[in-house]
Design an enzyme around this catalytic site. Structure first.
Site, PDB file in Angstrom:
ATOM      1  N   CYS A  60      -3.016   9.139   5.819  1.00 58.21           N
ATOM      2  CA  CYS A  60      -1.243   8.993   6.710  1.00 58.21           C
ATOM      3  C   CYS A  60      -1.473   8.910   8.398  1.00 58.21           C
ATOM      4  O   CYS A  60      -1.252   8.381   8.820  1.00 58.21           O
ATOM      5  CB  CYS A  60      -0.832   9.817   5.862  1.00 58.21           C
ATOM      6  SG  CYS A  60       0.048  10.251   4.822  1.00 58.21           S
ATOM      7  N   ASP A 110       2.968   2.580   2.589  1.00 57.45           N
ATOM      8  CA  ASP A 110       3.067   3.218   3.568  1.00 57.45           C
ATOM      9  C   ASP A 110       2.953   2.035   5.026  1.00 57.45           C
ATOM     10  O   ASP A 110       2.540   1.040   4.697  1.00 57.45           O
ATOM     11  CB  ASP A 110       2.303   4.189   4.352  1.00 57.45           C
ATOM     12  CG  ASP A 110       1.078   4.276   3.337  1.00 57.45           C
ATOM     13  OD1 ASP A 110       0.949   5.881   3.111  1.00 57.45           O
ATOM     14  OD2 ASP A 110       0.162   3.604   3.244  1.00 57.45           O
ATOM     15  N   CYS A 157       5.124   8.030   2.194  1.00 57.35           N
ATOM     16  CA  CYS A 157       5.135   9.498   2.266  1.00 57.35           C
ATOM     17  C   CYS A 157       5.714  10.539   2.471  1.00 57.35           C
ATOM     18  O   CYS A 157       5.885  10.088   3.818  1.00 57.35           O
ATOM     19  CB  CYS A 157       3.984   9.861   1.259  1.00 57.35           C
ATOM     20  SG  CYS A 157       2.601  10.674   1.611  1.00 57.35           S
ATOM     21  N   CYS A 212       0.730  -1.215  -0.176  1.00 56.25           N
ATOM     22  CA  CYS A 212      -0.440  -0.060   0.152  1.00 56.25           C
ATOM     23  C   CYS A 212       1.132   1.233   0.133  1.00 56.25           C
ATOM     24  O   CYS A 212       0.423   2.333  -0.084  1.00 56.25           O
ATOM     25  CB  CYS A 212      -1.129  -0.150   1.842  1.00 56.25           C
ATOM     26  SG  CYS A 212      -1.858  -1.057   1.385  1.00 56.25           S
TER      27      CYS A 212
END
Lengths: 404, 138
Positions: free
Chosen positions: B105, B39, B62, B37
């Site tokens: 995130c 992360d 990221c 995915c």
């Protein structure tokens, strides 16, 4: 050395100053409509267009009459696929393309699929190449078009176009080639390659944005197309609309420059690219080349930096303009479909960076980039739990991840 | 995409990068996300008397994912276990000015906090041979 550094030449290129210089009079003094047949303004514009048509045709070994001007390669791809399907619908309703084509081909093919056309998306091997045998085996008596790209925009892999063209000829199926990334960078010969239709554009070869061309064969066979837009019947009735004379003149000049300089330029590109690859590969462990080791564009390099996410890496080298196969910003969170088609795992696809060298890059910029990439990757690996686990000997594939 | 100054700051100067001994009784570890995915966050807390005395992270992801987890460790330090439970992803979004495409995130960071707390609670419960005041499940 000036910052930022531009290393995204697959995306677009700057106009060569010599191209701009050639274009300028066509904005102001020679502003006529190339279709105006009754006065010198029109004649002048028409002459500019015809010179460009010759320059462009010469680069790809075509007849100038076979060049149809469009707004760019996306329009050319659309016109080729939709125009052929519409014109030859009585002959059949099957087209063959590949899974790593540009979206302009894939999405047009999917649109046609919705309209009842049968589409075969051929797989590619792990280097990104389409097999001519796969093309041959996919052909049925209903097949009217094969559309395979010359070179891939992400990984730079060059397809065996001449072999595919030969299959197409044997089976009497039209062959369209999206050569957007190939024209001007590698030798292209529509005769030897057996290409019947070919898309390409000016802005990838140091020409202006907003103009492209579709090569449409006139003899053996004479390819016919149903137009997508109706109007003044310009460009042999295949693409109506007043010609963008200054852009076309620039496109012509850009092709002429490519023809003159390709031999030396491609050697220089390949040298810089090889140095970039070597510097990166020697400077750190666990970096992987995506694409074909030799059959690839001279200015392309696509590398996955394991355990580091591509977008984060771009952020770490933000004074260098690059692209990533990571799709962290996209709504789907899906990484590059091209890399996935090669069988590259999602994790490594997320970790990929595309380097695209160009006419105006220097050795100094390459050295700077190597240094910055190594530093940025090390910075991110220090905070990567995956790198830590891998160093501890954990097999990441065996871990039960809590996917979200 | 333009990143906020705070995200850039956390990216350039990540706080509390590192790892604690995973097996230590006073350490709680949360690993969330998956490499496919794009992360993976590992967040760890060190606890003394129901207070988080130290926190560390490692993140593959990221810039926004790195910043979210870096910020989370800053916030966790000095908090009681109870207060740590109250950290919400929306607080992270607000603090870092995350755009809509990067909200996941912050969600991941909240999940990592919850997972680390859960892991610690589980260990503490086993140690005392009595069920911990379960505030979450890992």
């Amino acid at each position: 050395m000036k910052l930022p550094i531009y290393l995204d030449s697959h995306s677009t290129t700057p106009c060569d100053p010599r191209v701009v210089e050639t274009m300028l009079p066509y904005f102001t003094e020679k502003f006529g409509n190339a279709a105006s047949r009754n006065h010198s303004f029109g004649w002048e514009a028409e002459e500019g267009v015809e010179v460009a048509r010759k320059q462009i045709a010469h680069l790809i070994h075509a007849d100038p009459k076979e060049i149809i001007f469009t707004s760019g390669a996306t329009e050319s791809d659309n016109l080729a696929l939709q125009g052929v399907v519409e014109m030859y619908r009585e002959k059949g309703n099957h087209i063959i393309t590949s899974s790593t084509e540009h979206r302009a081909v894939i999405d047009t093919a999917k649109y046609l699929e919705k309209k009842g056309v049968k589409v075969t998306f051929l797989p590619v091997d792990k280097t990104g190449m389409v097999s001519p045998d796969d093309v041959r085996n996919a052909i049925t008596d209903k097949t009217i078009l094969i559309s395979i790209m010359m070179a891939n925009n992400e990984i730079g892999t060059i397809n065996p176009v001449a072999a595919i063209g030969k299959v197409a000829k044997e089976k009497s199926v039209l062959f369209h080639c999206d050569a957007t990334q190939g024209v001007g960078k590698i030798p292209v010969n529509v005769q030897e390659m057996g290409i019947d239709l070919m898309s390409f554009t000016a802005h990838k070869i140091y020409g202006p944005k907003g103009v492209g061309a579709l090569y449409v064969r006139r003899k053996a066979p004479r390819v016919r197309l149903e137009a997508m837009m109706y109007g003044g019947g310009h460009e042999r009735g295949m693409r109506s609309g007043t010609l963008a004379v200054p852009l076309i003149v620039g496109f012509g000049k850009a092709c002429e420059l490519c023809e003159q300089e390709m031999a030396t330029e491609s050697i220089r590109m390949a040298k810089m690219r090889d140095r970039l690859q070597e510097g990166i590969m020697k400077g750190m462990d666990e970096v992987y080349l995506n694409g074909h080791p030799t059959e690839r564009l001279p200015h392309n390099l696509n590398i996955s930096f394991a355990y580091v996410e591509g977008e984060a890496l771009l952020m770490g080298v933000k004074e260098i303009a690059l692209s990533s196969g990571s799709a962290c910003t996209s709504a789907t969170l899906e990484p590059s479909y091209v890399l996935r088609a090669l069988g590259v795992g999602s994790d490594l696809a997320h970790s990929s960076i595309r380097f695209g060298l160009g006419r105006f890059n220097t050795d100094e910029e390459v050295e700077y980039t190597i240094d910055r990439m190594i530093k940025a990757v090390n910075h991110l690996r220090e905070m990567s739990p995956l790198y830590e686990m891998a160093k501890e000997g954990v097999d990441l594939k065996s871990v039960q991840w809590a996917a979200h | 995409m333009a990143y906020s100054e705070k995200v850039i700051d956390h990216y350039n100067n990540p706080r509390n990068v590192g790892s604690f001994q995973k097996d230590a009784g006073d350490v709680g570890t949360g690993v969330v996300g998956a490499p496919e995915c794009g992360d993976v966050m590992k967040l760890q807390i060190k606890v003394e008397n129901d207070t988080i005395v130290d926190a560390k992270f490692k993140t593959f992801g990221c810039g926004s994912a790195i910043a979210s987890s870096s910020l989370a460790t800053e916030w966790l330090k000095g908090k009681s276990l109870e207060d740590a439970q109250k950290i919400k992803n929306t607080d992270i979004v607000h603090e870092l000015n995350l755009p809509p495409v990067k909200i996941h995130c912050s969600v991941l960071a909240e999940d990592a906090i919850k997972a680390a707390l859960g892991d610690y609670q589980k260990k503490a419960g086993e140690k005392k041979v009595k069920p911990a005041a379960a505030t979450t499940s890992s």
